[in-house]
Design a protein around this motif. Structure first.
Motif, mmCIF file in Angstrom:
data_model
loop_
_atom_site.group_PDB
_atom_site.id
_atom_site.type_symbol
_atom_site.label_atom_id
_atom_site.label_comp_id
_atom_site.label_asym_id
_atom_site.label_seq_id
_atom_site.Cartn_x
_atom_site.Cartn_y
_atom_site.Cartn_z
ATOM 1 N N PRO A 92 9.766 0.155 0.205
ATOM 2 C CA PRO A 92 8.790 -0.861 -0.204
ATOM 3 C C PRO A 92 9.407 -2.231 -0.479
ATOM 4 C CG PRO A 92 8.311 1.210 -1.297
ATOM 5 C CD PRO A 92 9.602 1.403 -0.568
ATOM 6 N N GLU A 93 10.573 -2.247 -1.109
ATOM 7 C CA GLU A 93 11.195 -3.534 -1.420
ATOM 8 C C GLU A 93 11.611 -4.271 -0.146
ATOM 9 O OE1 GLU A 93 14.993 -5.298 -3.927
ATOM 10 O OE2 GLU A 93 13.880 -3.578 -4.745
ATOM 11 N N THR A 94 11.957 -3.517 0.900
ATOM 12 C CA THR A 94 12.303 -4.146 2.175
ATOM 13 C C THR A 94 11.108 -4.901 2.743
ATOM 14 O OG1 THR A 94 13.926 -2.407 2.661
ATOM 15 C CG2 THR A 94 13.146 -3.724 4.517
ATOM 16 N N LEU A 95 9.919 -4.291 2.654
ATOM 17 C CA LEU A 95 8.705 -4.950 3.127
ATOM 18 C C LEU A 95 8.400 -6.187 2.299
ATOM 19 C CD1 LEU A 95 6.443 -1.805 3.739
ATOM 20 C CD2 LEU A 95 7.634 -3.177 5.475
ATOM 21 N N LEU A 96 8.556 -6.062 0.984
ATOM 22 C CA LEU A 96 8.296 -7.199 0.111
ATOM 23 C C LEU A 96 9.260 -8.342 0.397
ATOM 24 C CD1 LEU A 96 6.869 -8.535 -2.263
ATOM 25 C CD2 LEU A 96 8.442 -7.312 -3.800
ATOM 26 N N VAL A 116 10.168 5.941 0.309
ATOM 27 C CA VAL A 116 10.015 5.198 1.563
ATOM 28 C C VAL A 116 8.592 5.404 2.074
ATOM 29 C CG1 VAL A 116 10.740 5.133 3.982
ATOM 30 C CG2 VAL A 116 12.451 5.304 2.159
ATOM 31 N N VAL A 117 7.998 4.349 2.626
ATOM 32 C CA VAL A 117 6.631 4.454 3.137
ATOM 33 C C VAL A 117 6.655 4.664 4.647
ATOM 34 C CG1 VAL A 117 5.567 3.114 1.293
ATOM 35 C CG2 VAL A 117 6.434 1.943 3.322
ATOM 36 N N LYS A 118 5.662 5.355 5.128
ATOM 37 C CA LYS A 118 5.532 5.602 6.561
ATOM 38 C C LYS A 118 5.191 4.304 7.289
ATOM 39 C CE LYS A 118 3.809 10.325 5.899
ATOM 40 N NZ LYS A 118 2.644 11.236 6.094
ATOM 41 N N THR A 122 0.850 -1.188 0.000
ATOM 42 C CA THR A 122 0.000 0.000 0.000
ATOM 43 C C THR A 122 0.888 1.241 0.000
ATOM 44 O OG1 THR A 122 -0.201 -0.063 2.428
ATOM 45 C CG2 THR A 122 -1.931 -1.145 1.144
ATOM 46 N N MET A 123 0.631 2.108 -0.995
ATOM 47 C CA MET A 123 1.426 3.306 -1.211
ATOM 48 C C MET A 123 0.495 4.504 -1.382
ATOM 49 S SD MET A 123 4.667 2.208 -1.471
ATOM 50 C CE MET A 123 5.525 3.472 -2.418
#
Length: 261
Positions: free
Chosen positions: A242-246, A133-135, A107-108
């Motif tokens: 986001p890629e870290t979360l993925l 970067v996402v919050k 989610t972005m």
């Protein structure tokens, strides 16, 4: 005399695809605390399908496709991340032992005011420049499990349980042409890279920072044999790329399936 019905490859694909959806409700929901040096929490929903054999072999090859349509497209960028986490991936469907049907998203923001919607991981990975970067989704005051579960349900509702996750004809070229930052991501939404209606998403108060990895693995060598499936949701107490979360979601999938790097 017993009549034998033989299916061609197209018929096998259709049968296997629809068997993916013959699932019972999740047997368990387990929260996992962050791994060392991480702020990322995960929620794993174990789903068992009708005729499930539970015999996934980590040494056999998988072909990663989107869980959309009768002829779902291959996901080369997502597949690469699976390979980097120890999965034996192949780019040749006919040579694969398993087919992995995947819905993967993050989610972005799609509005400057912070409203968010789910973007397919394959699209975000294809962007020419790194997405912002996402919050953190997880905030103090409420259990992490409740916060992750609540946002996952909002995404499910906005996408009709994933039915509208559609990436279009060529998501990689779309992502490569849209530029960097929030502007590029918003342009992607306008071009229909993901099928979720922005109006629906905005009405459901979806927030940034949730990564989802929903998958079912079926044998590519037989009919009616779904091996295993999980819904994995990832969120952090800190800002994350986001890629870290993925990658955290895929790493959790590897742990659940006994895959080692």
């Amino acid at each position: 005399m017993t009549r034998v019905i033989r299916l061609n490859n197209s018929s096998k694909q259709i049968v296997s695809f629809f068997l993916i959806f013959l699932t019972v409700s999740c047997q368990s929901i387990v929260e996992h605390a962050p791994l060392s040096n991480s702020s990322i929490h995960s929620l794993v929903m174990d789903k068992t399908a009708v005729f499930s054999s539970r015999n996934f072999d980590a040494n056999k090859s998988i072909y990663v496709v989107s869980e959309s349509g009768i002829r779902p497209p291959h996901l080369p960028l997502t597949s690469r991340l699976f390979g980097e986490n120890g999965f034996f991936v192949t780019s040749e469907k006919d040579n694969a032992d398993y087919i992995m049907f995947v819905i993967s998203f993050i989610t972005m923001p799609f509005k400057e005011d912070g409203r968010a919607m789910p973007y397919t991981a394959e699209y975000l990975l294809s962007m020419r420049e790194e997405p912002p970067v996402v919050k953190p989704l997880l905030l103090p005051g409420e259990s992490t499990k409740k916060q992750i579960d609540k946002m996952a349900k909002l995404v499910d509702k906005a996408t009709n349980n994933g039915a509208n996750f559609y990436m279009g004809a060529n998501p990689i070229s779309l992502g490569s042409s849209l530029g960097s930052g929030l502007g590029g991501i918003i342009a992607g939404a306008a071009m229909g890279v993901i099928g979720t209606a922005t109006g629906i998403a905005s009405q459901n108060n979806i927030k940034e920072g949730l990564a989802g990895l929903r998958f079912s693995i079926a044998s590519n060598r037989s009919i009616g044999n779904q091996v295993v499936g999980f819904d994995i949701y990832i969120a952090s107490t800190q800002p994350e790329h986001p890629e870290t979360l993925l990658r955290a979601a895929i790493e959790r999938a590897a742990i659940e399936l006994g895959v080692s790097k």
